[in-house]
Structure formats: structure tokens, C-alpha cells
Design a protein around this motif. Structure first.
Motif, PDB file in Angstrom:
ATOM      1  N   ALA A 151      32.794 103.997 -17.269  1.00 14.33           N
ATOM      2  CA  ALA A 151      31.571 104.250 -16.502  1.00 14.33           C
ATOM      3  C   ALA A 151      30.851 105.489 -17.020  1.00 14.33           C
ATOM      4  N   GLU A 152      31.603 106.524 -17.391  1.00  7.01           N
ATOM      5  CA  GLU A 152      30.972 107.724 -17.940  1.00  7.01           C
ATOM      6  C   GLU A 152      30.416 107.458 -19.328  1.00  7.01           C
ATOM      7  N   ALA A 153      31.093 106.621 -20.093  1.00  5.34           N
ATOM      8  CA  ALA A 153      30.553 106.248 -21.404  1.00  5.34           C
ATOM      9  C   ALA A 153      29.230 105.499 -21.237  1.00  5.34           C
ATOM     10  N   ASP A 154      29.143 104.647 -20.211  1.00  2.00           N
ATOM     11  CA  ASP A 154      27.874 103.966 -19.923  1.00  2.00           C
ATOM     12  C   ASP A 154      26.761 104.985 -19.725  1.00  2.00           C
ATOM     13  N   ALA A 155      27.050 106.011 -18.928  1.00  2.55           N
ATOM     14  CA  ALA A 155      26.037 107.021 -18.636  1.00  2.55           C
ATOM     15  C   ALA A 155      25.657 107.810 -19.884  1.00  2.55           C
ATOM     16  N   VAL A 156      26.654 108.186 -20.678  1.00  2.00           N
ATOM     17  CA  VAL A 156      26.386 108.971 -21.891  1.00  2.00           C
ATOM     18  C   VAL A 156      25.521 108.193 -22.881  1.00  2.00           C
ATOM     19  N   MET A 157      25.752 106.893 -22.969  1.00  2.00           N
ATOM     20  CA  MET A 157      24.982 106.082 -23.909  1.00  2.00           C
ATOM     21  C   MET A 157      23.505 105.985 -23.532  1.00  2.00           C
ATOM     22  N   THR A 158      23.173 106.198 -22.262  1.00  2.00           N
ATOM     23  CA  THR A 158      21.776 106.087 -21.828  1.00  2.00           C
ATOM     24  C   THR A 158      21.082 107.445 -21.721  1.00  2.00           C
ATOM     25  N   MET A 159      21.797 108.538 -21.952  1.00  2.00           N
ATOM     26  CA  MET A 159      21.202 109.873 -21.845  1.00  2.00           C
ATOM     27  C   MET A 159      20.173 110.117 -22.939  1.00  2.00           C
TER      28      MET A 159
ATOM     29  N   PRO B 175      34.338 117.861 -39.395  1.00  2.00           N
ATOM     30  CA  PRO B 175      33.280 118.313 -40.304  1.00  2.00           C
ATOM     31  C   PRO B 175      32.891 117.216 -41.291  1.00  2.00           C
ATOM     32  N   LEU B 176      31.578 116.963 -41.392  1.00  2.00           N
ATOM     33  CA  LEU B 176      31.075 115.908 -42.265  1.00  2.00           C
ATOM     34  C   LEU B 176      29.760 116.384 -42.860  1.00  2.00           C
ATOM     35  N   GLY B 177      29.798 116.772 -44.146  1.00  2.95           N
ATOM     36  CA  GLY B 177      28.615 117.398 -44.732  1.00  2.95           C
ATOM     37  C   GLY B 177      28.319 118.688 -43.995  1.00  2.95           C
ATOM     38  N   ASP B 178      27.082 118.861 -43.533  1.00  6.13           N
ATOM     39  CA  ASP B 178      26.720 120.024 -42.726  1.00  6.13           C
ATOM     40  C   ASP B 178      26.830 119.732 -41.231  1.00  6.13           C
ATOM     41  N   GLN B 179      27.247 118.521 -40.870  1.00  6.97           N
ATOM     42  CA  GLN B 179      27.285 118.078 -39.490  1.00  6.97           C
ATOM     43  C   GLN B 179      28.710 118.066 -38.970  1.00  6.97           C
ATOM     44  N   TYR B 180      28.805 117.771 -37.683  1.00  3.91           N
ATOM     45  CA  TYR B 180      30.076 117.382 -37.086  1.00  3.91           C
ATOM     46  C   TYR B 180      29.981 115.918 -36.690  1.00  3.91           C
ATOM     47  N   ALA B 181      30.989 115.131 -37.065  1.00  3.98           N
ATOM     48  CA  ALA B 181      31.149 113.798 -36.505  1.00  3.98           C
ATOM     49  C   ALA B 181      31.914 113.956 -35.199  1.00  3.98           C
ATOM     50  N   ILE B 182      31.334 113.448 -34.113  1.00  2.45           N
ATOM     51  CA  ILE B 182      31.880 113.623 -32.780  1.00  2.45           C
ATOM     52  C   ILE B 182      32.580 112.345 -32.328  1.00  2.45           C
ATOM     53  N   VAL B 183      33.776 112.489 -31.760  1.00  2.00           N
ATOM     54  CA  VAL B 183      34.447 111.381 -31.080  1.00  2.00           C
ATOM     55  C   VAL B 183      34.726 111.863 -29.658  1.00  2.00           C
ATOM     56  N   LEU B 184      33.912 111.392 -28.720  1.00  2.00           N
ATOM     57  CA  LEU B 184      33.982 111.819 -27.328  1.00  2.00           C
ATOM     58  C   LEU B 184      34.621 110.691 -26.513  1.00  2.00           C
ATOM     59  N   THR B 185      35.795 110.955 -25.943  1.00  2.00           N
ATOM     60  CA  THR B 185      36.540 109.936 -25.209  1.00  2.00           C
ATOM     61  C   THR B 185      36.269 110.072 -23.718  1.00  2.00           C
TER      62      THR B 185
ATOM     63  N   ARG C 154      24.077 107.065 -31.229  1.00  2.00           N
ATOM     64  CA  ARG C 154      25.401 106.958 -30.618  1.00  2.00           C
ATOM     65  C   ARG C 154      25.910 105.514 -30.670  1.00  2.00           C
ATOM     66  N   SER C 155      27.219 105.371 -30.891  1.00  2.00           N
ATOM     67  CA  SER C 155      27.893 104.081 -30.797  1.00  2.00           C
ATOM     68  C   SER C 155      29.111 104.263 -29.909  1.00  2.00           C
ATOM     69  N   ARG C 156      29.679 103.148 -29.458  1.00  2.00           N
ATOM     70  CA  ARG C 156      30.857 103.240 -28.595  1.00  2.00           C
ATOM     71  C   ARG C 156      31.791 102.073 -28.871  1.00  2.00           C
TER      72      ARG C 156
ATOM     73  N   GLN D 149      39.624 103.843 -21.562  1.00  2.00           N
ATOM     74  CA  GLN D 149      38.748 104.857 -22.154  1.00  2.00           C
ATOM     75  C   GLN D 149      37.881 104.195 -23.218  1.00  2.00           C
ATOM     76  N   HIS D 150      36.702 104.761 -23.427  1.00  2.00           N
ATOM     77  CA  HIS D 150      35.838 104.357 -24.529  1.00  2.00           C
ATOM     78  C   HIS D 150      35.570 105.573 -25.397  1.00  2.00           C
ATOM     79  N   ALA D 151      35.407 105.365 -26.684  1.00  2.00           N
ATOM     80  CA  ALA D 151      35.040 106.434 -27.609  1.00  2.00           C
ATOM     81  C   ALA D 151      33.550 106.332 -27.901  1.00  2.00           C
ATOM     82  N   VAL D 152      32.837 107.420 -27.659  1.00  2.00           N
ATOM     83  CA  VAL D 152      31.421 107.525 -28.034  1.00  2.00           C
ATOM     84  C   VAL D 152      31.361 108.362 -29.305  1.00  2.00           C
ATOM     85  N   ILE D 153      30.739 107.823 -30.338  1.00  2.00           N
ATOM     86  CA  ILE D 153      30.693 108.525 -31.616  1.00  2.00           C
ATOM     87  C   ILE D 153      29.251 108.783 -32.025  1.00  2.00           C
ATOM     88  N   CYS D 154      29.041 109.914 -32.677  1.00  2.00           N
ATOM     89  CA  CYS D 154      27.733 110.256 -33.238  1.00  2.00           C
ATOM     90  C   CYS D 154      27.915 111.475 -34.142  1.00  2.00           C
ATOM     91  N   GLU D 155      26.832 111.965 -34.706  1.00  2.00           N
ATOM     92  CA  GLU D 155      26.858 113.186 -35.512  1.00  2.00           C
ATOM     93  C   GLU D 155      25.910 114.205 -34.896  1.00  2.00           C
TER      94      GLU D 155
END
Length: 381
Positions: A223-231, A209-219, A256-258, A178-184
């Protein structure tokens, strides 16, 4: 080399991240001197994109060394746990434990800045390359290159806190594939200081919750992480929405980072005058946010033992024995969650739903889990 050419220090700490700096400050509070050796540049931590989930227990420890970044920390007052496409959910609430928050979300760079601000000039040697490590019965001698100069330190212990280890035969690795894709992202409505742990067949989705945002950790699988990073942003938000459900909507995704995910456990924490703590001792899956908090507890317990018993091999052995329950318990807890929830197998989905339902209707079970998330083995029994 003559003794006059050696630089003497009580403890050398390899790695000037938050775990290494926590140890340095805790030792300094008790009169034990240490120097931090960091292979990165002095400004590297400011470029780190991660958001850290810190338990209330971690806050209690960091406050004792005046390193809690109060203004930069967003409290988590409730945690909602559920599974996509299945019944069962549980809600963990700070009011059940008479705490101001269950935990907090802090940007890595803000925590690093709070710690660095308490460290004396010259105590961190950035851009350092360790060239040689040698131990005798009482000391460890480290040859290094810093700022173009060769230097040699002699100390009573070398603490490794460099972060996730590379290829090391002493570390047992279990790849989660699995890979973790992170962003806000910006949520509508606002997060109301609630964190979400949403289990999907591909892996957990965490909203912090981070400030007014959400910090996302999407596992995701690689191959799906590859696709998400290029969206593009619109497609990414739609993908996130489909995995989370209709509780809220998202907009304005940030960069986004992974990173790949694996369980890495160092089988032996001590060798001669060397000891390993934090991610270099154990690297956990990010589900439930246990890994970094475990590293802070590593640093704190090592400082307590060294300050009480002195810096020697017997103290290092005592430390290793004292951490067994917390580190193996944390690793087992996160590993079993990932393996039980990262699939779409019908009978397991039913069992997961029953488990979440049981946590929700049986408070002692929920409190048992929550207290160990907040304080680790310090909450035992």
C-alpha cells in the motif's frame, strides 16, 4: 521425426539474460556448444531499468570470459550499514581485503551488452516459444517456434535460466509482503563510492553508487509502494529523505519502477536431463545484493562441472549437490536479515543494534560476513 530433422547441440539454455549468457560463454571457452533460447525480443534487455550490485567475486568470474563492463561499472569501496531510529552501525571497507572494490554497480543493460558482444551471431534465438520438452536416458528433445518456424533441437541437457518463475508447484514461495521501488537520484554531497544499507521498520533502503547518481532500492509494504509510485518528485524526495536521515540530501529523481518481493526456492534443481539455475532456481530478497551474484556462481559452477565431467545426468546431479551450501546459505542469510530488521519491535531493535555494534568492533565477525558477500560459499570456511 527422422534424426535428420533434428538440430543437435551439446546444451540448450532457456533464457538469454546475464546468467544464461555467462553459462554459454563459459561453456564455449571449454569447447562445449550451446544455443540460447529467449522468449523476449532481441532489444528487450535494453529497456530493463534495474541497476545490479555485483560483487568483486562476480567480476573475477566475468573477466575470465572477457565480459566485464569496465567503463560502465561504478566501484563500491565502502558499505555503511545502520538502522533508522536505533543505535549501532558497521562499516565494511575494501582496504580490509586488499581489493580494488567490494563490489560494483552496473546497469542491467550494460552488463547484457558486454556479454552479448562476445556471443557469436545465431547463438541467441530471440522471440522463441518452447512447445514441448521430452527426455530419454541420454538426451532432451525440445520442440519450439522461432521466427514463425517450427524447429526441434536435441541436446544432452536443457538448462533453465529464464528468470523468476511463475506459478510452479516445484517452487516454494514465501511472500515478504513488500515491494521494491527503484529509481536513480542525485546526492549532495557526492557518494564517494560508498553504498548504504539503511534498515527501516518497513524494510531496507539501499543506496548504490552509479555514475554520479545513487540507484535507490526502497522496500515498502504494497500500500505504501502504491502511494510512493503516485507521488510528485518533491514529495518522493522528502519521503526518501525522511527514511534515510540527514547524512546527505537528494534531488532530481528519475523514473520509478516497482516489483513485488518473495523468497522462491526450487526444491529440486535437476529433473532427468533438465537443470535450473539463477533466479529460476532461487529468487532472493534484494537486501545485501546476493541474488544475482548467486546466479552468476550457479552458471560458473555448472560450466566447470560439465567441462570436467561431461554433459550427462550424473554431472547434473553433481552440480545440484555442489550448490546446496551456497544457495541455501544465501537464502537463509537474506531471509533472516529481512525478518529481523523489517519491524519496530523494541527488544529486536536493541538486539539489532548490538549485532551491528559487534560487527563494527570485532573484525573477524565482520570479515566472515563480508567475504561471503563477495565470494559466497567459495570463501568457506
Amino acid at each position: 521425426m527422422t534424426d535428420a530433422a533434428l538440430e543437435h547441440i551439446d546444451v540448450l539454455i532457456a533464457g538469454a539474460g546475464p546468467v544464461g549468457m555467462t553459462l554459454h560463454l563459459a561453456l564455449a571457452a571449454g569447447g562445449v556448444t550451446s544455443v540460447l533460447l529467449d522468449r523476449r525480443s532481441a532489444d528487450a534487455q535494453q529497456a530493463d531499468p534495474r541497476a545490479l550490485a555485483l560483487s568483486h567475486g562476480a567480476r573475477q568470474l566475468l573477466e575470465q570470459i572477457n565480459a566485464w563492463p569496465m567503463r560502465a561499472a561504478t566501484p563500491i569501496e565502502t558499505i555503511h550499514v545502520s538502522q533508522k531510529g536505533g543505535f549501532g552501525r558497521t562499516l565494511i571497507d575494501r582496504t580490509d581485503y586488499d581489493l580494488p572494490a567490494l563490489g560494483y554497480v552496473v546497469r542491467y543493460r550494460d552488463l547484457a551488452a558486454a556479454l552479448t558482444g562476445n556471443i557469436a551471431p545465431g547463438a541467441i534465438l530471440s522471440g522463441t516459444e518452447i512447445l514441448d520438452i521430452r527426455s530419454d536416458n541420454q538426451h532432451v528433445t525440445v520442440a519450439l517456434r522461432h521466427a514463425g518456424q517450427l524447429r526441434t533441437f536435441q541436446s544432452r541437457a536443457l538448462v533453465h535460466a529464464e528468470g523468476t518463475p511463475g506459478d510452479d508447484p516445484a517452487v516454494k514461495v514465501s511472500d515478504y509482503e513488500q515491494h521494491a521501488v527503484i529509481c536513480e537520484v542525485t546526492p549532495t554531497p557526492g557518494h564517494n563510492k560508498r553504498a548504504w544499507e539503511r534498515f527501516t521498520p518497513d524494510g531496507p533502503l539501499a543506496l548504490l553508487p552509479l555514475g554520479d547518481q545513487y540507484a535507490i532500492v526502497l522496500t515498502l509494504p504494497p500500500a505504501e509502494a502504491d502511494a510512493v509510485m503516485t507521488m510528485d518528485d518533491e514529495t518522493f524526495v522528502a519521503t526518501l529523505q525522511s527514511r534515510f536521515g540527514k547524512h546527505m540530501t537528494f534531488a532530481n529523481p528519475g523514473p520509478r519502477s516497482r516489483f513485488p518481493l518473495a523468497l522462491r526456492m526450487r526444491e529440486t534443481l535437476v529433473k532427468d536431463n533438465e537443470v535450473w539455475i539463477g533466479n529460476t532456481a532461487q529468487t532472493l530478497h534484494p537486501v545485501s545484493g546476493q541474488g544475482f551474484n548467486l546466479g552468476i556462481r550457479d552458471a560458473w559452477q555448472l560450466s566447470e562441472i560439465l567441462l570436467k565431467n561431461g554433459v550427462d545426468r550424473s554431472s547434473l546431479a553433481s552440480y545440484a549437490a555442489s550448490r546446496r551450501l551456497d544457495r541455501h546459505g544465501g537464502a537463509f542469510f537474506t531471509d533472516q536479515i529481512v525478518r529481523a530488521f523489517s519491524n519496530d519491535f523494541g527488544p529486536l531493535k536493541l538486539a539489532r543494534g548490538l549485532g551491528l555494534f559487534a560487527l563494527d568492533v570485532f573484525p573477524p565477525a565482520r570479515h566472515f560476513v563480508a567475504k561471503r558477500m563477495i565470494w559466497g560459499a567459495r570463501a568457506w570456511p
